[in-house]
Enzyme design. Sequence first.
Site, PDB file in Angstrom:
ATOM      1  CE  LYS A   1      -2.940  -2.787  20.789  1.00 13.13           C
ATOM      2  NZ  LYS A   1      -1.663  -2.036  20.827  1.00 13.13           N
TER       3      LYS A   1
ATOM      4  CD  GLU B   1     -11.854  -0.114   8.692  1.00 13.79           C
ATOM      5  OE1 GLU B   1     -11.318   0.767   8.001  1.00 13.79           O
ATOM      6  OE2 GLU B   1     -11.798  -0.134   9.939  1.00 13.79           O
TER       7      GLU B   1
ATOM      8  N   GLY C   1       0.675  -2.470  15.744  1.00 17.38           N
ATOM      9  CA  GLY C   1      -0.131  -3.333  14.886  1.00 17.38           C
ATOM     10  C   GLY C   1       0.629  -3.961  13.741  1.00 17.38           C
ATOM     11  NE  ARG C   2       4.120   0.901  11.224  1.00 20.70           N
ATOM     12  CZ  ARG C   2       3.573   1.767  12.060  1.00 20.70           C
ATOM     13  NH1 ARG C   2       2.311   1.608  12.440  1.00 20.70           N
ATOM     14  NH2 ARG C   2       4.257   2.799  12.518  1.00 20.70           N
TER      15      ARG C   2
ATOM     16  CD  GLU D   1      -0.066   2.203   9.452  1.00 13.30           C
ATOM     17  OE1 GLU D   1       0.131   1.271  10.264  1.00 13.30           O
ATOM     18  OE2 GLU D   1      -1.148   2.367   8.874  1.00 13.30           O
TER      19      GLU D   1
ATOM     20  CG  HIS E   1       7.048 -12.094 -18.625  1.00  8.32           C
ATOM     21  ND1 HIS E   1       7.313 -12.343 -19.954  1.00  8.32           N
ATOM     22  CD2 HIS E   1       7.808 -12.982 -17.928  1.00  8.32           C
ATOM     23  CE1 HIS E   1       8.173 -13.344 -20.059  1.00  8.32           C
ATOM     24  NE2 HIS E   1       8.488 -13.748 -18.840  1.00  8.32           N
TER      25      HIS E   1
ATOM     26  CE  LYS F   1      -8.211   4.021  11.565  1.00  4.88           C
ATOM     27  NZ  LYS F   1      -7.555   3.412  12.747  1.00  4.88           N
TER      28      LYS F   1
END
Length: 480
Positions: A145, A151, A205-206, A291, A322, A448
């Site tokens: 954005k 990153e 964002g999510r 979040e 398993h 951050k």
Amino acid sequence: MNSLYNLAGEVDLEDGIKKQFCGETINETEDRAVLHTALRSKLKTDTKVGGAISKQIAKTKEKIKVFVEAIISSERKGFTGKPFTDVVNIGIGGSDLGPMMVVEALKYYKNHLHLHFVSNIDGDHVQEVIKSLNPETTLFVIVSKSFTTQETITNSNTIRDWFLKKANKEAIERHFVAVSTNIQKAEEFGIQRDNIFPMWDWVGGRFSLWSTVGISIALSIGYKHFEELLDGAGEMDQHFLKMPFPENIPVVLALISVWYNNFLGAESEVVIPYTQYLKYFPYYLQQAVMESNGKSRDRNGDRVNYQTGTIVWGATGTNAQHAFFQLIHQGTKLIPVDFIGFKEPLYGYLEHQDKLISNMLAQAEALMKGKTVEEVVEESQHLSAEELNKRLPFKVFEGNKPTNMLLIKRLTPKNLGALLALYEHKIFVQGYIWNIFSYDQWGVELGKQLAGNILDDIRSQKTISEHDPSTKSLIQFYKE
């Protein structure tokens, strides 16, 4: 359940749902509306965000469609005239997890393009993705954005440097596109304005895979299937908006979760999709749920005195059986389970599907019923009395372990869209009942900020700046 429906009525959940859909500023701490639902709505209704919102969405969807179809049809080619064969999505968080999960989930519907995802600010990860790619036939989608996310921009710069070893700067505009609001930064990177797709502050964002962030999805499965994904979510939106609470799937699931979390002390929930296609779905839910509802302050800013967000985890069945199901069956923790299965296999292997679904149904039955002493005795007649008494305590299952079962006809783009929207609305209902803001994420900001300070210290030849003794010694150890 009646008491839980009364709780939903007491907090005026119906009014809260309407406020979200009509565009009120329910994300108050960031002064934003929450309108990802508008991206998949076929209703051209006005909202408080502004009357032009439907036109903005329609215009942007058309831009996505034109772009995607030009890439898939090979009408648009790379700088040497070769058609694209690979697409790399560069993003993190919601700009990575959502598209990656959906691309994997709908792999059955994919076309000739191969999708790759770069997220972690890990040079080894980047190199492993690009080392086998051909820069002449690879398209890069940068999703940020602000176009300043550490990153994403670090990875994008590394990939651009790799690309420019084989191409000139003019070729960047043919191979790089951006999803961003920062047009200036994207252009400085070398991306043409026509290749920059907009983002809106009313899409978190999510919850953004339905927006331009979903370009990678559309490139993988084609625009028609992408629209079907949106349609399925839109139908679930209408179900959530209109159905009375006892028949409202997201509301029922949320209330059950509140019951186990707040009244029975369950701290986590496990999600088990019985299809390998949904292997990333639990990861996606981890971000979406934790979040959103990992908050300890209510909407008045006061500290809550009750549990809020649940821990979400999981894996695909029958792999999970398993791995960690022993803990759920006979462990000391109460862990509610969501089972997600599909009646029809995509490739038609009915023998496999019958065995897969029989395992899912059997696990739910076993968790509910358990195994009594009498049943253990009955099946252990071949053992001596001494041996039976020795084993008996370990073979008894208490049962009464809670599960939800979602059995869906077939894994299609439309049904996947409905499933994702279902869990989105579950998150909203939980947050509304807990009286917290589900759509901000201030908790991720501190790390951050501190990372920037520590990076300066790592690069500096001078004395390390002020940190606590533990952090200071770790920085020094890393630099030695």
